[in-house]
Write an enzyme that holds these catalytic residues in place. Structure first.
Site, PDB file in Angstrom:
ATOM      1  N   ASP A   1       0.891  -0.760   0.174  1.00 22.42           N
ATOM      2  CA  ASP A   1      -0.058  -0.235   0.412  1.00 22.42           C
ATOM      3  C   ASP A   1       0.902   1.060  -0.057  1.00 22.42           C
ATOM      4  O   ASP A   1       1.003   1.855   0.614  1.00 22.42           O
ATOM      5  CB  ASP A   1      -0.741   0.282   1.018  1.00 22.42           C
ATOM      6  CG  ASP A   1      -0.802   0.305   2.161  1.00 22.42           C
ATOM      7  OD1 ASP A   1      -0.439   0.293   3.485  1.00 22.42           O
ATOM      8  OD2 ASP A   1       0.564  -0.590   2.860  1.00 22.42           O
ATOM      9  N   CYS A   2       1.851   1.518  -1.007  1.00 26.19           N
ATOM     10  CA  CYS A   2       2.569   2.835  -0.637  1.00 26.19           C
ATOM     11  C   CYS A   2       1.905   3.742  -2.086  1.00 26.19           C
ATOM     12  O   CYS A   2       1.884   3.033  -3.762  1.00 26.19           O
ATOM     13  CB  CYS A   2       4.525   2.004  -0.948  1.00 26.19           C
ATOM     14  SG  CYS A   2       5.299   3.055  -0.838  1.00 26.19           S
ATOM     15  N   GLY A   3       2.259   4.496  -1.680  1.00 29.54           N
ATOM     16  CA  GLY A   3       2.310   5.550  -2.467  1.00 29.54           C
ATOM     17  C   GLY A   3       3.154   6.456  -3.550  1.00 29.54           C
ATOM     18  O   GLY A   3       3.022   7.085  -4.434  1.00 29.54           O
TER      19      GLY A   3
ATOM     20  N   ASP B   1       0.193  -3.534  -6.127  1.00 27.58           N
ATOM     21  CA  ASP B   1      -0.227  -2.246  -4.489  1.00 27.58           C
ATOM     22  C   ASP B   1      -1.783  -1.811  -4.955  1.00 27.58           C
ATOM     23  O   ASP B   1      -2.383  -1.736  -6.210  1.00 27.58           O
ATOM     24  CB  ASP B   1       0.242  -0.573  -5.415  1.00 27.58           C
ATOM     25  CG  ASP B   1       0.872   0.484  -4.795  1.00 27.58           C
ATOM     26  OD1 ASP B   1       1.615   1.224  -5.216  1.00 27.58           O
ATOM     27  OD2 ASP B   1      -0.094   0.325  -3.904  1.00 27.58           O
TER      28      ASP B   1
END
Length: 343
Positions: free
Chosen positions: A72-74, A91
């Site tokens: 869950d990386c932006g 993601d």
């Protein structure tokens, strides 16, 4: 349950063409690196493929057993770590290639914006075609390697070596090549710096500016000041903030994107500027709201350091618990260091 391939399509606002994820030998584990247990997307991929979903924060999984990872990386280093290692990466945020490892994020290994509705059982034809393509590539490579003429190769190698020795004797040519090499290195460094500035720093500045504008325009800052002031304007209040933020079961959830610290930092900053919070609390407040920053990156950082599975298994909780202690100490030290700073 019978193991089978699944197709993971991009979600709304996502990036990529979709991934065909297939169990292969020991690669039968879906690793969830989301900081809040096993993500529903990881659980569904495992259920539909007949494999196992694993919490990457609580269990160490060798890379040769990872069928895919769910993150869950932006747009920080974590988004490109697993694509760099050629591990299929899913993601759940609608992210696009960014961060220092953006060049490794390709459509054949990464997809974003994924929800549970984006996952479906892969059709048999897709699996057959993919297997055929791989087989043909391997066969072509084998044929090319088997037809190499060793005498021609050695002859060509000697010619190149002679040319290099001849060129090296030219002092001017060596200087110009050296200058060109240095110039190219600095030019590429400049391109990387500008790209990182455009993709990461400028959007962050715009985000903070938007927050300040909303706070000043709506007057919500005054309301929040009344709730924050009792905590942000006293040492014990700041210790409570950092203690809550660094709790081992909360810090990995609060860590992604440092959103909590960004929002609270802007709020406290505007209230200090307005005179509602004494300025001497600015330094300890900085450490109080940043205790959880990077907590979600701990297993990724250990992987970047090529740590062994046992090191990851014991290192993650060790660092999380150490944050709980060092966070409080940092606030106290910053509070003592701020004496006389603003007089």
């Amino acid at each position: 349950m019978r193991q089978q391939a699944v197709f993971v399509n991009k979600g709304t606002g996502g990036w990529g063409k979709g991934l065909l994820i297939e169990p292969n030998g020991k690669k039968v584990k879906v690793v969830s690196i989301t900081g809040g247990g096993i993500h529903p997307v990881a659980r569904k991929i495992a259920e539909m493929s007949g494999t196992e979903a694993v919490d990457g924060f609580k269990n160490s999984v060798p890379e040769d057993e990872m069928m895919c990872v769910v993150i869950d990386c932006g747009g920080t280093a974590r988004i490109g770590l697993y694509p760099m290692k050629r591990i299929p990466t899913v993601d759940v945020l609608p992210s696009s290639p960014s961060g220092p490892l953006a060049k490794y994020i390709k459509e054949d290994i990464f997809v974003s914006g994924v929800t549970e509705k984006s996952i479906a059982v892969a059709e048999g034809q897709v699996m057959v075609e993919s297997a055929a393509i791989v087989a043909n590539l391997e066969e072509d490579n084998h044929e090319k390697n088997s037809t190499i003429d060793k005498e021609s190769f050695n002859k060509k190698f000697e010619e190149i070596k002679k040319e290099q020795l001849k060129d090296n004797g030219n002092f001017l040519l060596r200087i110009t090549r050296g200058i060109g090499k240095v110039t190219g290195i600095f030019y590429q460094a400049g391109r990387d710096s500008v790209e990182m500035m455009i993709k990461n720093i400028i959007p962050f500045m715009a985000f903070v500016s938007m927050l300040i504008g909303i706070i000043n325009y709506t007057g919500i800052g005054n309301l929040i000041a009344h709730s924050l002031s009792p905590l942000a304007s006293s040492l014990w209040g700041l210790i409570i903030i950092v203690f809550v933020c660094t709790l081992p079961f909360l810090s990995p959830i609060l860590g992604p994107g440092a959103v909590i610290s960004q929002v609270i930092g802007v709020l406290i900053g505007t209230q200090i500027a307005a005179g509602n919070i004494p300025p001497q609390f600015a330094l300890p407040a900085l450490f109080a709201i940043s205790g959880q920053v990077g907590a979600d990156f701990i297993p990724v950082g250990l992987s970047l350091g090529e740590a062994k599975p046992e090191t990851v298994q014991y290192g993650v909780p060790a660092v999380l618990y150490s944050r709980l202690i060092t966070g409080v100490l940092a606030v106290v030290i910053a509070y003592l260091a701020s004496f006389g700073m603003y007089h």
